[in-house]
Design an enzyme around this catalytic site. Structure first.
Site, mmCIF file in Angstrom:
data_model
loop_
_atom_site.group_PDB
_atom_site.id
_atom_site.type_symbol
_atom_site.label_atom_id
_atom_site.label_comp_id
_atom_site.label_asym_id
_atom_site.label_seq_id
_atom_site.Cartn_x
_atom_site.Cartn_y
_atom_site.Cartn_z
ATOM 1 C CG HIS A 1 -26.910 54.799 -21.532
ATOM 2 N ND1 HIS A 1 -27.998 55.094 -22.328
ATOM 3 C CD2 HIS A 1 -26.838 53.443 -21.490
ATOM 4 C CE1 HIS A 1 -28.535 53.956 -22.752
ATOM 5 N NE2 HIS A 1 -27.862 52.937 -22.244
ATOM 6 N NE ARG B 1 -26.873 50.748 -26.642
ATOM 7 C CZ ARG B 1 -25.782 50.203 -26.112
ATOM 8 N NH1 ARG B 1 -25.704 50.019 -24.807
ATOM 9 N NH2 ARG B 1 -24.772 49.847 -26.869
ATOM 10 C CG HIS C 1 -21.808 60.230 -29.460
ATOM 11 N ND1 HIS C 1 -20.970 59.753 -28.498
ATOM 12 C CD2 HIS C 1 -22.695 59.222 -29.693
ATOM 13 C CE1 HIS C 1 -21.324 58.508 -28.161
ATOM 14 N NE2 HIS C 1 -22.371 58.176 -28.880
ATOM 15 C CG ASP D 1 -24.518 50.451 -30.512
ATOM 16 O OD1 ASP D 1 -24.710 50.923 -31.650
ATOM 17 O OD2 ASP D 1 -24.442 51.164 -29.486
ATOM 18 C CG ASP E 1 -25.802 54.935 -32.808
ATOM 19 O OD1 ASP E 1 -25.524 53.750 -32.604
ATOM 20 O OD2 ASP E 1 -25.645 55.836 -31.957
ATOM 21 C CG HIS F 1 -18.688 52.965 -24.983
ATOM 22 N ND1 HIS F 1 -18.259 54.248 -24.735
ATOM 23 C CD2 HIS F 1 -19.964 53.084 -25.406
ATOM 24 C CE1 HIS F 1 -19.240 55.090 -25.015
ATOM 25 N NE2 HIS F 1 -20.290 54.407 -25.418
#
Ligand code: GLY
Ligand code: MN
Ligand code: MN
Length: 437
Positions: free
Chosen positions: A346, A402, A357, A256, A267, A239
């Site tokens: 994760h 990612r 989320h 991100d 997202d 994060h």
């Protein structure tokens, strides 16, 4: 969004609640950032879902079957002086006219009106513990009704949490909701493309964030969460939002970033080589994450459960790490012992909607939930090799990758809302090498 969309949602909720009940749902308040500066206001997502109203300090009350009207709103009153400083308020008349409330009152009158409504209900739907001040107020009203029980007043007997009802509804996205999510996806993809067209050694991570926010704002939208622009080893901080460092030749940039439309989030993560070319080690890790992501997207289908995309990423990533010599041992044991968590710590994703989320249960009666048409989830495996990680060759250290897309479950193939954004290493290299500067 069409007015009917909110009417339909409230109708579905009151049907679930049944007669003799009442639901209370407070909206969000402004939050102070420092001294007399407030953060930009964002409505509570449940409240937005049922009302479409985005002013602070409002309360929604639903009373199924009430002859004078089922849908009540308590809102900030009109106030010429305040509106001069902070902008237009809808006020109670506006709430009836524009939001379709059956009745609306100034929020300051809730203490005179709500106790009378509580008196007639046996079961109250209200979620405790989210707003301590309002919890106390409701308890105070109930206790006053209890004190009057000898005069024949019958206080409500049962309190039920309102969350599960709303969250189950929010899990399944309607056509109108998917339209908003596509719009958010479209602008978010444009932001990622803008970054691909512009990054180069010598810029900073905050320059990347600036390009992203420029695209969101000029599309009339806002970020759905804090942009993560991590270059080099910062990509290994999950994060990371400092976005302070210099982009260096030879590094990757993990970006991100996503915006929201009418509150509906997108997202997206892409990982880019700062110069436009991956090193062999970066490419090996990148291709492995991509293989895991594509295999996981392929099981976002009816007939599979929530955890299968995650299990798929774990299997593909563990196999690949063995092949690259970064994990040693039999596949089954490495998976059983979660050896991959040093690199992939994760989960493969989360529900996506009005909250990035998003709400909605992941298990039902103790078992992973089956995927059903209308659910939207992210698929976002990653591999993060922090500098100094023992047993890892130096040339792999500091690589963080990612890849994240937004996927809608349908009756047929998975619908990848963010499929329009390049993703393979060669496609990214080709876009970046043909930038013409
Ligand atoms: N952007 C937050 C997440 O990917 O979950
Ligand atoms: Mn995500
Ligand atoms: Mn993300």
């Amino acid at each position: 969004m069409n007015h009917q969309e909110w009417v339909r949602r409230r109708r579905a909720l009151t049907r679930e609640m049944g007669p003799g009940t009442l639901a209370i749902l407070p909206g969000a308040h402004e939050k102070i950032r420092n001294r007399d500066v407030a953060y930009r206001f964002r409505q509570n997502s449940d409240f937005l879902y049922l009302t479409g109203f985005s002013e602070p300090d409002a309360v929604m009350v639903l009373v199924p079957g009430r002859p004078e009207g089922e849908y009540l709103l308590f809102v900030r009153p009109r106030d010429r002086l305040r509106e001069t400083w902070t902008g237009r308020r809808l006020g109670p008349e506006g709430a009836i006219r524009e939001l379709g409330a059956d009745q609306a009152f100034p929020i300051g009158e809730i203490g005179q009106i709500l106790p009378g409504l509580l008196e007639g209900a046996q079961r109250i739907y209200y979620t405790m513990g989210q707003n301590a001040e309002f919890d106390l107020e409701i308890m105070g009203w109930i206790n006053r009704l209890r004190e009057r029980s000898r005069q024949g007043v019958v206080p409500p007997e049962t309190f039920v949490s309102l969350d599960p009802l709303i969250h189950e509804m929010r899990l399944f996205k309607s056509a109108a909701e998917v339209t908003e999510m596509r719009k958010a996806a479209r602008i978010s993809m444009a932001a990622h493309r803008r970054v691909m067209a512009r990054i180069a050694p010598g810029l900073h991570e905050y320059d990347v964030e600036a390009e992203v926010l420029h695209t969101f704002a000029s599309g009339g939208l806002e970020a759905a969460y804090g942009t993560i622009a991590g270059s080099g080893a910062n990509a290994c901080v999950l994060h990371y939002v400092d976005n302070r460092d210099l982009l260096c030749a030879g590094d990757l940039l993990l970006l991100d970033a996503g915006c929201e439309s009418e509150g509906y989030a997108s997202d997206i993560t892409r990982t880019l080589p700062v110069t436009g070319t991956f090193t062999p080690e970066q490419r090996a890790i990148y291709d492995l994450v991509l293989a895991a992501q594509e295999a996981a997207i392929a099981v976002c289908r009816v007939g599979h459960h929530w955890n299968e995309p995650h299990e798929t990423t774990v299997r593909v990533i563990t196999q690949g790490l063995i092949r690259l010599g970064l994990l040693k041992g039999p596949l089954r044991e490495l998976i059983r012992d979660r050896a991959y968590e040093v690199f992939y710590m994760h989960r493969a994703g989360h529900w996506l909607g009005l909250d990035v989320h998003d709400v909605g249960s992941y298990k039902v009666d103790g078992a992973w939930r089956e995927l059903e048409p209308g659910m939207v989830l992210t698929v976002e495996p990653g591999i993060y090799i922090r500098p100094g990680l023992r047993g890892v060759p130096k040339r792999f250290q500091g690589i963080g990758v990612r890849i994240e897309d937004d996927v809608r479950v349908t009756r047929k193939d998975p619908d990848v809302l963010t499929a329009g954004l390049v993703k393979t290493a060669s496609a990214i290299e080709s876009v970046m090498q043909n930038r013409g500067h």
